[in-house]
Design a protein around this motif. Structure first.
Motif, short mmCIF file in Angstrom:
data_model
loop_
_atom_site.label_atom_id
_atom_site.label_comp_id
_atom_site.label_asym_id
_atom_site.label_seq_id
_atom_site.Cartn_x
_atom_site.Cartn_y
_atom_site.Cartn_z
N ASP A 20 54.07 8.75 30.70
CA ASP A 20 53.59 9.71 31.70
C ASP A 20 54.11 11.08 31.31
O ASP A 20 55.32 11.29 31.22
CB ASP A 20 54.08 9.33 33.10
CG ASP A 20 53.32 8.16 33.69
OD1 ASP A 20 52.16 7.95 33.28
OD2 ASP A 20 53.87 7.48 34.55
N PHE A 21 53.20 12.00 31.08
CA PHE A 21 53.56 13.36 30.67
C PHE A 21 53.32 14.31 31.82
O PHE A 21 52.25 14.35 32.39
CB PHE A 21 52.71 13.78 29.46
CG PHE A 21 52.99 15.18 29.02
CD1 PHE A 21 52.20 16.22 29.47
CD2 PHE A 21 54.06 15.45 28.20
CE1 PHE A 21 52.47 17.52 29.07
CE2 PHE A 21 54.33 16.74 27.79
CZ PHE A 21 53.54 17.77 28.23
N SER A 22 54.33 15.09 32.15
CA SER A 22 54.22 16.05 33.25
C SER A 22 54.05 17.47 32.71
O SER A 22 54.98 18.06 32.18
CB SER A 22 55.48 15.98 34.12
OG SER A 22 55.46 17.01 35.07
N HIS A 23 52.83 18.02 32.89
CA HIS A 23 52.61 19.41 32.50
C HIS A 23 53.46 20.34 33.37
O HIS A 23 53.95 21.36 32.90
CB HIS A 23 51.14 19.78 32.65
CG HIS A 23 50.29 19.32 31.50
ND1 HIS A 23 49.56 18.16 31.55
CD2 HIS A 23 50.07 19.86 30.28
CE1 HIS A 23 48.92 18.01 30.41
NE2 HIS A 23 49.21 19.01 29.62
N ALA A 24 53.65 20.00 34.63
CA ALA A 24 54.43 20.85 35.54
C ALA A 24 55.88 20.96 35.08
O ALA A 24 56.45 22.04 35.07
CB ALA A 24 54.36 20.30 36.96
N ARG A 25 56.48 19.84 34.69
CA ARG A 25 57.87 19.88 34.24
C ARG A 25 58.01 20.70 32.96
O ARG A 25 58.95 21.46 32.79
CB ARG A 25 58.39 18.47 34.00
CG ARG A 25 59.87 18.46 33.63
CD ARG A 25 60.42 17.08 33.45
NE ARG A 25 60.35 16.37 34.71
CZ ARG A 25 60.40 15.06 34.81
NH1 ARG A 25 60.51 14.31 33.75
NH2 ARG A 25 60.32 14.48 35.99
N HIS A 26 57.08 20.57 32.04
CA HIS A 26 57.14 21.34 30.81
C HIS A 26 56.81 22.81 31.05
O HIS A 26 57.36 23.69 30.39
CB HIS A 26 56.23 20.74 29.74
CG HIS A 26 56.77 19.47 29.19
ND1 HIS A 26 56.62 18.26 29.82
CD2 HIS A 26 57.50 19.22 28.06
CE1 HIS A 26 57.22 17.31 29.11
NE2 HIS A 26 57.76 17.87 28.04
N GLY A 27 55.93 23.08 32.01
CA GLY A 27 55.64 24.47 32.40
C GLY A 27 56.85 25.13 33.02
O GLY A 27 57.15 26.30 32.77
N ALA A 28 57.60 24.36 33.84
CA ALA A 28 58.82 24.88 34.45
C ALA A 28 59.87 25.16 33.40
O ALA A 28 60.72 26.04 33.56
CB ALA A 28 59.36 23.90 35.49
N ALA A 29 59.84 24.42 32.29
CA ALA A 29 60.77 24.65 31.19
C ALA A 29 60.28 25.77 30.28
O ALA A 29 60.87 26.04 29.25
CB ALA A 29 60.95 23.37 30.39
N GLN A 30 59.21 26.41 30.67
CA GLN A 30 58.61 27.54 29.97
C GLN A 30 58.16 27.18 28.55
O GLN A 30 58.36 27.94 27.61
CB GLN A 30 59.54 28.74 29.97
CG GLN A 30 59.83 29.23 31.35
CD GLN A 30 60.79 30.42 31.38
OE1 GLN A 30 61.45 30.72 30.40
NE2 GLN A 30 60.85 31.07 32.51
N VAL A 31 57.56 26.00 28.42
CA VAL A 31 56.95 25.61 27.16
C VAL A 31 55.54 26.18 27.16
O VAL A 31 54.74 25.89 28.05
CB VAL A 31 56.91 24.07 27.00
CG1 VAL A 31 56.18 23.69 25.72
CG2 VAL A 31 58.31 23.50 27.02
N ASP A 32 55.24 27.02 26.20
CA ASP A 32 53.93 27.64 26.11
C ASP A 32 52.89 26.58 25.72
O ASP A 32 53.17 25.73 24.87
CB ASP A 32 53.96 28.76 25.08
CG ASP A 32 52.72 29.62 25.08
OD1 ASP A 32 51.95 29.57 26.06
OD2 ASP A 32 52.51 30.34 24.10
N CYS A 33 51.73 26.62 26.33
CA CYS A 33 50.67 25.64 26.07
C CYS A 33 50.36 25.52 24.57
O CYS A 33 50.11 24.44 24.06
CB CYS A 33 49.39 26.01 26.81
SG CYS A 33 49.58 26.08 28.60
#
Length: 130
Positions: free
Chosen positions: A47-60
């Motif tokens: 399960d991959f969370s885009h929200a968690r990675h976005g909060a970690a400021q990982v650029d798309c």
């Protein structure tokens, strides 16, 4: 005169709002409060969370490295990207997530974050949990 100005301003606001909606890039699933994306795998799916990675400021573009920033974001398994079976080669689906020599694979990113002392999963069973 008041009625004419009200109608004109309303139409301008409507057109401005519509132009913003057209210009916005497609946002991945759970950034719109949808459930996390499940990445299919030979082991238990991840399960991959885009929200968690976005909060970690990982650029798309870090993961979606061929994305132009305007078109719809494609999945890793899109034809022509990481659509090859097996574990070897740059276009292998497995490589997109597990390559240790790439700056934009899940495993390489997590390993570098782990070295910085961050609590991120790096073991098979940590990501492929039941």
């Amino acid at each position: 005169m008041y009625r004419f100005m009200t109608i004109t301003l309303s139409l301008c606001a409507l057109l401005f709002g519509a132009s913003l909606a057209v210009a916005a890039p497609e946002v991945p699933g759970d950034l719109r409060l949808a459930p996390p994306e499940t990445i299919k795998a030979t082991k238990t799916p991840v399960d991959f969370s885009h929200a968690r990675h976005g909060a970690a400021q990982v650029d798309c573009v870090t993961c979606h490295h061929t994305w132009d920033g305007a078109s719809a974001v494609q999945s890793c398994a899109t034809p022509g990207c990481h659509d090859q079976p097996g574990k070897k080669g740059a276009n292998a689906f497995y490589t997109a997530f597990h390559s240790k020599g790439s700056d934009n694979s899940c495993l390489s990113c997590h390993k570098s974050l782990k070295k910085e002392g961050k609590a991120v999963p790096v073991g098979c069973s940590e990501c492929h949990a039941k």
